[in-house]
Design a protein around this motif. Structure first.
Motif, PDB file in Angstrom:
ATOM      1  N   ASP A  76       0.842  -1.198   0.000  1.00 20.16           N
ATOM      2  CA  ASP A  76       0.000   0.000   0.000  1.00 20.16           C
ATOM      3  C   ASP A  76       0.879   1.250   0.000  1.00 20.16           C
ATOM      4  O   ASP A  76       1.604   1.500   0.975  1.00 20.16           O
ATOM      5  CB  ASP A  76      -0.915  -0.005   1.231  1.00 20.16           C
ATOM      6  N   PRO A  77       0.832   2.061  -1.058  1.00 25.20           N
ATOM      7  CA  PRO A  77       1.663   3.279  -1.099  1.00 25.20           C
ATOM      8  C   PRO A  77       1.370   4.235   0.043  1.00 25.20           C
ATOM      9  O   PRO A  77       2.281   4.946   0.513  1.00 25.20           O
ATOM     10  CB  PRO A  77       1.317   3.899  -2.453  1.00 25.20           C
ATOM     11  N   ARG A  80       3.439   2.933   2.862  1.00 23.44           N
ATOM     12  CA  ARG A  80       4.886   3.008   2.638  1.00 23.44           C
ATOM     13  C   ARG A  80       5.397   4.443   2.703  1.00 23.44           C
ATOM     14  O   ARG A  80       6.527   4.693   3.126  1.00 23.44           O
ATOM     15  CB  ARG A  80       5.254   2.426   1.270  1.00 23.44           C
ATOM     16  N   ALA A  81       4.576   5.399   2.285  1.00 21.94           N
ATOM     17  CA  ALA A  81       5.020   6.796   2.209  1.00 21.94           C
ATOM     18  C   ALA A  81       5.528   7.345   3.540  1.00 21.94           C
ATOM     19  O   ALA A  81       6.567   8.029   3.566  1.00 21.94           O
ATOM     20  CB  ALA A  81       3.894   7.666   1.662  1.00 21.94           C
TER      21      ALA A  81
END
Length: 306
Positions: A76-77, A80-81
């Motif tokens: 999931d971006p 992760r961000a």
């Protein structure tokens, strides 16, 4: 009498033990601290680990998630961000303060500067301020009509003015710059204290050999500050990765999620969006990352000292 031989053997055996034996007595002294540590740290950590294996919104019945929450951290971006942003903050919170602290220490140990105590106190002042106070003050300074933009306009640099905390490209560096301001004083004080332990004869010998400022730094100052650098790196790495209050006060993770960091994302998902399992998985992962980085720093220093 036969019975007299038994006490004599016991006495001889205890005389052969090292001072402080039996060792079990030592554990009794640390038992209260271990109990507090277990109740207030290990038990909540274990509970968080259990919650990370569940899908739970904090109210309804939880369902088993297994590794789903941890797999989401990789796929999931949005999850992760925050870790990517934390990696950027490591530069501002750890690398830059340590570099600046070493630079200032090298200058202050080579040249005598009047008012050293005042200079050191001013630089260390951010460490004694509550981070909430720091956040409120810098939010005002970095506002569109704040001190920084007013100063830029006053010197004719209007083109550089911007909404520092409202610009997606500049918000994270702006928060990081505040972290650099906070942590540099800590690093400087640690390094100056360590530099005072370095024998003056080493500096004098280097100068007699014709060493300049740069060579003196790399051959005398830097090796002598190895332990202090390890402490500074450990403290600043932890401060960068567990950063919450500064982000919460200045940007609340925005604009968008441009300044969202793991600690803030844990809070947001657990208490605002009802994703307790995902928040717990992120918290456990953050704990593991902090532990791993501190172990790496410790191992590197111990290896060099050996």
């Amino acid at each position: 009498m036969p019975g007299k031989g038994v006490p004599g053997k016991l006495a001889a055996r205890y005389r052969r033990r090292a001072p402080g034996e039996p060792r079990a007595v030592g554990y009794l002294y640390i038992l209260p601290a271990l109990a507090v540590f277990g109740v207030f740290l290990l038990w909540p950590l274990g509970q968080t680990g259990w919650l990370s294996l569940l899908h739970w919104d904090g109210l309804t019945r939880a369902t088993w998630a297994g590794r789903d929450n941890y797999q989401a951290l990789l796929t999931d971006p949005a999850l992760r961000a925050p870790f990517a942003h934390a990696a950027v903050l490591l530069l501002f919170y750890a690398a830059l303060p340590v570099a600046l602290g070493l630079l200032l220490t090298a200058a202050l140990t080579r040249f005598r500067i009047r008012g050293m105590t005042f200079f050191r106190t001013v630089l260390f002042l951010p460490q004694v301020l509550a981070m909430v106070v720091v956040g409120v003050a810098w939010r005002s300074i970095l506002a569109p009509d704040g001190l920084l933009n007013d100063t830029l306009r006053a010197v004719g640099l209007d083109a550089l003015t911007r909404s520092w905390l409202g610009d997606a490209d500049w918000a994270l560096p702006a928060v990081g710059a505040v972290g650099t301001w906070v942590e540099t004083g800590l690093c400087l004080v640690l390094f100056l204290a360590g530099a005072q332990r370095i024998p003056r004869e080493l500096f004098e010998a280097a100068r007699i050999d014709g060493a300049g400022a740069v060579r003196e730094f790399f051959t005398v100052t830097l090796p002598g500050l190895r332990a202090e650098i390890a402490v500074a790196l450990t403290l600043t790495l932890v401060a960068a990765l567990r950063n919450f209050d500064l982000v919460y006060i200045t940007t609340s993770g925005g604009p968008g999620n441009a300044t969202s960091v793991p600690a803030y994302e844990v809070y947001r998902r657990a208490f605002e969006t009802g994703e307790v399992g995902a928040a717990s998985a992120m918290g456990i992962t953050l704990t593991a990352v902090i532990f791993a980085l501190t172990m790496v720093v410790t191992r590197l220093v111990e290896g060099r000292n050996r």
